[in-house]
Every structure is written in structure tokens, then in C-alpha cells.
Write a protein that holds these residues in place. Structure first.
Motif, PDB file in Angstrom:
ATOM      1  N   GLY A  17      83.698  38.860 143.534  1.00  0.00           N
ATOM      2  CA  GLY A  17      84.608  37.866 142.966  1.00  0.00           C
ATOM      3  C   GLY A  17      85.445  37.140 144.008  1.00  0.00           C
ATOM      4  N   LYS A  18      85.101  37.373 145.260  1.00  0.00           N
ATOM      5  CA  LYS A  18      85.895  36.827 146.362  1.00  0.00           C
ATOM      6  C   LYS A  18      85.895  35.292 146.400  1.00  0.00           C
ATOM      7  N   THR A  19      84.752  34.686 146.146  1.00  0.00           N
ATOM      8  CA  THR A  19      84.672  33.227 146.249  1.00  0.00           C
ATOM      9  C   THR A  19      85.577  32.573 145.199  1.00  0.00           C
ATOM     10  N   ILE A  36      86.259  26.865 156.997  1.00  0.00           N
ATOM     11  CA  ILE A  36      84.846  26.589 156.664  1.00  0.00           C
ATOM     12  C   ILE A  36      83.964  27.185 157.765  1.00  0.00           C
ATOM     13  N   SER A  37      83.087  28.075 157.351  1.00  0.00           N
ATOM     14  CA  SER A  37      82.211  28.748 158.313  1.00  0.00           C
ATOM     15  C   SER A  37      80.954  27.920 158.579  1.00  0.00           C
ATOM     16  N   ALA A  38      80.283  28.273 159.666  1.00  0.00           N
ATOM     17  CA  ALA A  38      78.950  27.728 159.928  1.00  0.00           C
ATOM     18  C   ALA A  38      77.935  28.795 159.535  1.00  0.00           C
ATOM     19  N   THR A  40      73.366  29.636 159.170  1.00  0.00           N
ATOM     20  CA  THR A  40      71.974  29.185 159.291  1.00  0.00           C
ATOM     21  C   THR A  40      71.221  29.400 157.977  1.00  0.00           C
ATOM     22  N   ARG A  41      71.922  29.891 156.944  1.00  0.00           N
ATOM     23  CA  ARG A  41      71.180  30.073 155.686  1.00  0.00           C
ATOM     24  C   ARG A  41      70.993  28.730 154.984  1.00  0.00           C
ATOM     25  N   GLU A  42      70.029  28.722 154.051  1.00  0.00           N
ATOM     26  CA  GLU A  42      69.750  27.474 153.334  1.00  0.00           C
ATOM     27  C   GLU A  42      70.902  27.099 152.421  1.00  0.00           C
ATOM     28  N   ARG A  43      71.056  25.791 152.242  1.00  0.00           N
ATOM     29  CA  ARG A  43      72.087  25.286 151.343  1.00  0.00           C
ATOM     30  C   ARG A  43      71.662  25.558 149.900  1.00  0.00           C
ATOM     31  N   ARG A  44      72.575  26.126 149.100  1.00  0.00           N
ATOM     32  CA  ARG A  44      72.240  26.322 147.682  1.00  0.00           C
ATOM     33  C   ARG A  44      72.572  25.036 146.924  1.00  0.00           C
ATOM     34  N   SER A  45      71.968  24.870 145.759  1.00  0.00           N
ATOM     35  CA  SER A  45      72.230  23.631 145.018  1.00  0.00           C
ATOM     36  C   SER A  45      73.721  23.596 144.654  1.00  0.00           C
ATOM     37  N   ASP A  52      81.553  23.512 151.870  1.00  0.00           N
ATOM     38  CA  ASP A  52      81.311  24.941 151.619  1.00  0.00           C
ATOM     39  C   ASP A  52      80.994  25.645 152.933  1.00  0.00           C
ATOM     40  N   TYR A  53      80.137  25.046 153.685  1.00  0.00           N
ATOM     41  CA  TYR A  53      79.723  25.563 155.005  1.00  0.00           C
ATOM     42  C   TYR A  53      79.357  24.382 155.884  1.00  0.00           C
ATOM     43  N   PHE A  54      79.273  24.632 157.170  1.00  0.00           N
ATOM     44  CA  PHE A  54      78.564  23.723 158.072  1.00  0.00           C
ATOM     45  C   PHE A  54      77.171  24.328 158.205  1.00  0.00           C
ATOM     46  N   ALA A  71      85.174  32.112 166.627  1.00  0.00           N
ATOM     47  CA  ALA A  71      86.100  33.246 166.812  1.00  0.00           C
ATOM     48  C   ALA A  71      85.363  34.553 166.568  1.00  0.00           C
ATOM     49  N   GLU A  72      84.362  34.509 165.716  1.00  0.00           N
ATOM     50  CA  GLU A  72      83.513  35.683 165.445  1.00  0.00           C
ATOM     51  C   GLU A  72      82.211  35.179 164.859  1.00  0.00           C
ATOM     52  N   THR A  73      81.162  35.974 165.038  1.00  0.00           N
ATOM     53  CA  THR A  73      79.892  35.681 164.370  1.00  0.00           C
ATOM     54  C   THR A  73      79.335  36.994 163.831  1.00  0.00           C
ATOM     55  N   ARG A  80      72.682  33.953 160.108  1.00  0.00           N
ATOM     56  CA  ARG A  80      73.864  33.910 160.980  1.00  0.00           C
ATOM     57  C   ARG A  80      75.033  33.205 160.300  1.00  0.00           C
ATOM     58  N   TYR A  81      76.223  33.738 160.547  1.00  0.00           N
ATOM     59  CA  TYR A  81      77.466  33.136 160.045  1.00  0.00           C
ATOM     60  C   TYR A  81      78.483  33.160 161.177  1.00  0.00           C
ATOM     61  N   GLY A  82      79.331  32.135 161.253  1.00  0.00           N
ATOM     62  CA  GLY A  82      80.360  32.118 162.292  1.00  0.00           C
ATOM     63  C   GLY A  82      81.586  31.338 161.858  1.00  0.00           C
ATOM     64  N   MET A 100      90.116  33.091 154.816  1.00  0.00           N
ATOM     65  CA  MET A 100      88.789  33.323 155.403  1.00  0.00           C
ATOM     66  C   MET A 100      87.954  34.215 154.492  1.00  0.00           C
ATOM     67  N   ASP A 101      86.825  33.686 154.054  1.00  0.00           N
ATOM     68  CA  ASP A 101      85.896  34.450 153.199  1.00  0.00           C
ATOM     69  C   ASP A 101      84.771  34.934 154.122  1.00  0.00           C
ATOM     70  N   ILE A 102      84.933  36.136 154.660  1.00  0.00           N
ATOM     71  CA  ILE A 102      83.959  36.620 155.660  1.00  0.00           C
ATOM     72  C   ILE A 102      83.542  38.064 155.367  1.00  0.00           C
ATOM     73  N   ASP A 103      82.459  38.484 155.995  1.00  0.00           N
ATOM     74  CA  ASP A 103      81.955  39.838 155.725  1.00  0.00           C
ATOM     75  C   ASP A 103      82.779  40.875 156.491  1.00  0.00           C
ATOM     76  N   VAL A 104      82.492  42.152 156.223  1.00  0.00           N
ATOM     77  CA  VAL A 104      83.330  43.206 156.802  1.00  0.00           C
ATOM     78  C   VAL A 104      83.251  43.280 158.336  1.00  0.00           C
TER      79      VAL A 104
HETATM   80  P1  5GP Z   1      77.011  33.589 151.090  1.00  0.00           P
HETATM   81  O1  5GP Z   1      75.790  33.259 151.876  1.00  0.00           O
HETATM   82  O2  5GP Z   1      76.676  34.287 149.806  1.00  0.00           O
HETATM   83  O3  5GP Z   1      77.909  32.395 150.920  1.00  0.00           O
HETATM   84  O4  5GP Z   1      77.855  34.620 151.963  1.00  0.00           O
HETATM   85  C1  5GP Z   1      77.302  35.824 152.351  1.00  0.00           C
HETATM   86  C2  5GP Z   1      78.335  36.657 153.074  1.00  0.00           C
HETATM   87  O5  5GP Z   1      78.649  36.068 154.335  1.00  0.00           O
HETATM   88  C3  5GP Z   1      79.661  36.782 152.322  1.00  0.00           C
HETATM   89  O6  5GP Z   1      80.056  38.147 152.375  1.00  0.00           O
HETATM   90  C4  5GP Z   1      80.601  35.938 153.124  1.00  0.00           C
HETATM   91  O7  5GP Z   1      81.908  36.429 153.044  1.00  0.00           O
HETATM   92  C5  5GP Z   1      80.046  36.104 154.522  1.00  0.00           C
HETATM   93  N1  5GP Z   1      80.467  35.031 155.433  1.00  0.00           N
HETATM   94  C6  5GP Z   1      80.628  33.725 155.161  1.00  0.00           C
HETATM   95  N2  5GP Z   1      81.051  33.065 156.253  1.00  0.00           N
HETATM   96  C7  5GP Z   1      81.185  33.968 157.238  1.00  0.00           C
HETATM   97  C8  5GP Z   1      81.621  33.903 158.603  1.00  0.00           C
HETATM   98  O8  5GP Z   1      81.959  32.861 159.156  1.00  0.00           O
HETATM   99  N3  5GP Z   1      81.626  35.060 159.296  1.00  0.00           N
HETATM  100  C9  5GP Z   1      81.248  36.243 158.747  1.00  0.00           C
HETATM  101  N4  5GP Z   1      81.309  37.321 159.517  1.00  0.00           N
HETATM  102  N5  5GP Z   1      80.836  36.349 157.471  1.00  0.00           N
HETATM  103  C10 5GP Z   1      80.809  35.222 156.726  1.00  0.00           C
END
Ligand code: 5GP
Length: 189
Positions: A17-19, A36-38, A40-45, A52-54, A71-73, A80-82, A100-104
């Protein structure tokens, strides 16, 4: 009241429920901005590049990573996410609360680098409920759901490293708790 900004990290297993909570924070709490994170995953509709992302290719991402842009990847579900670094630092200086909505893994790295960050782990009420939510959402294929549930088990292990844990039984109460955390942290910082 002081006007210093801080990083507000929200992590949870996929389907936690984070988003939705991020959106509620950004719409209802003053001085919040979204990091806004960057990826490499595909853009969802429905997703918008730059909002949402770069969305980057693998090559573009690796080039930026090498240049110290992030700052982190982390690699999440095989992609990949960053987090762009300069945005975080500029906004904190301006007194903003950077959501910041990021993984653990990303969260651990940000906490290490920016010890004043406020980290919140959003906990699903139960594992069964998490599975139900992922199935209801049906955005992801069955295989994806299995991977996400496996990952969820590992992610929940990390919750002890977060400053706060909020159980997301329902969005209204979870949002209220997050709002209180933000108010307290504003006073403290
Ligand atoms: P989704 O692809 O479903 O949007 O996100 C998948 C996971 O990647 C989520 O847990 C989200 O919080 C995480 N995420 C999104 N952006 C980043 C980021 O910049 N860095 C990291 N470490 N995780 C991210």
C-alpha cells in the motif's frame, strides 16, 4: 518552528500500500515533494516518463551510475532502480520533506548515507492479506506474484532497521499514523 527538510523513506513489500500512501502524503501534507527514481523496467500503462519514473535503457542507467548521478541503486525484481542524488540534497536544503518510495536495500543505503533520514516500514496486516492484494491488483502475472511474495518474506526481515513501522490495516489509519510521525519529526529536526 524550524524549517529544515528531511528525507522520508517509505518501504514495504509489493502490495503493502506504499504507493497509495505516498500519493496521500504528497496531496495532503505541506512541503512534501516526491523523489522520482530512474528504472530500467518497462513502463506500465498509465505511467508517465518523468513523473512516475525516469525510464532508462540499461546503457543509459549504467552511464549515469558511473557518473555518480545516484544516491543509491538497487536491483529489484531483476530490474535496476536508482534515486537521483542532487534532487534529494537540493530539496532538503530548501526545507522540503522528500518522500522516497524505495526498496529495503535502497533504504538501508540511504539511512547509512543520510543518518537524519526518517524511515518508515509499511507492514501488511498479514501475509494472506498481502497475497490477496497482489491477486486483486492483477497487474502482475502469476509468476510475478510468486516472486513478489518470496521477496516480501525477505523484505519484512529488514523492518527492524527502520525507525518506524506502520501496519497498513486500512489506508485512513495508516495515513494518520504517518502524518503524526511527520509532525513529530518536523519538531525534532
Ligand atoms: P515498481 O516497479 O513496482 O514500481 O517498484 C518495485 C520496487 O522498487 C518497489 O519496492 C519500489 O519501492 C522500489 N523502488 C522504486 N524506485 C526505487 C529506487 O530508486 N531505489 C530503490 N532501491 N528501490 C526503488
Amino acid at each position: 518552528m524550524s524549517n529544515r527538510g528531511f528525507l522520508l523513506i517509505l518501504s514495504s513489500p509489493s502490495g503493502g500500500g506504499k504507493t497509495t500512501l505516498c500519493k496521500m502524503i504528497l496531496e495532503n501534507i505541506k512541503d512534501t515533494v516526491y523523489s522520482i527514481s530512474a528504472t530500467t523496467r518497462e513502463r506500465r500503462s498509465g505511467e508517465v516518463d518523468g513523473k512516475d519514473y525516469f525510464f532508462l535503457t540499461e546503457d543509459e542507467f549504467l552511464k549515469k551510475e558511473k557518473e555518480g548521478f545516484f544516491a543509491e541503486t538497487a536491483i529489484v525484481h531483476g530490474k535496476r532502480y536508482g534515486t537521483p542524488k542532487s534532487f534529494l540534497e537540493d530539496m532538503v536544503k530548501k526545507g522540503k520533506i522528500v518522500v522516497m518510495d524505495i526498496d529495503v536495500v535502497g533504504a538501508m543505503n540511504i539511512i547509512k548515507k543520510y543518518p537524519n533520514s526518517v524511515s518508515i516500514f509499511i507492514m501488511p496486516p498479514s501475509f494472506q492479506e498481502l497475497e490477496n492484494r497482489l491477486k486483486r491488483r492483477s497487474r502482475d502475472k502469476d509468476d510475478d506474484i510468486k516472486i513478489r511474495l518470496e521477496n516480501a518474506k525477505k523484505e519484512i526481515e529488514f523492518s527492524k532497521h527502520f525507525k518506524y513501522t506502520v501496519i497498513n490495516e486500512n489506508l485512513k489509519d495508516a495515513f494518520q499514523k504517518i502524518k503524526e510521525i511527520i509532525e513529530n519529526e518536523k519538531r525534532r529536526i
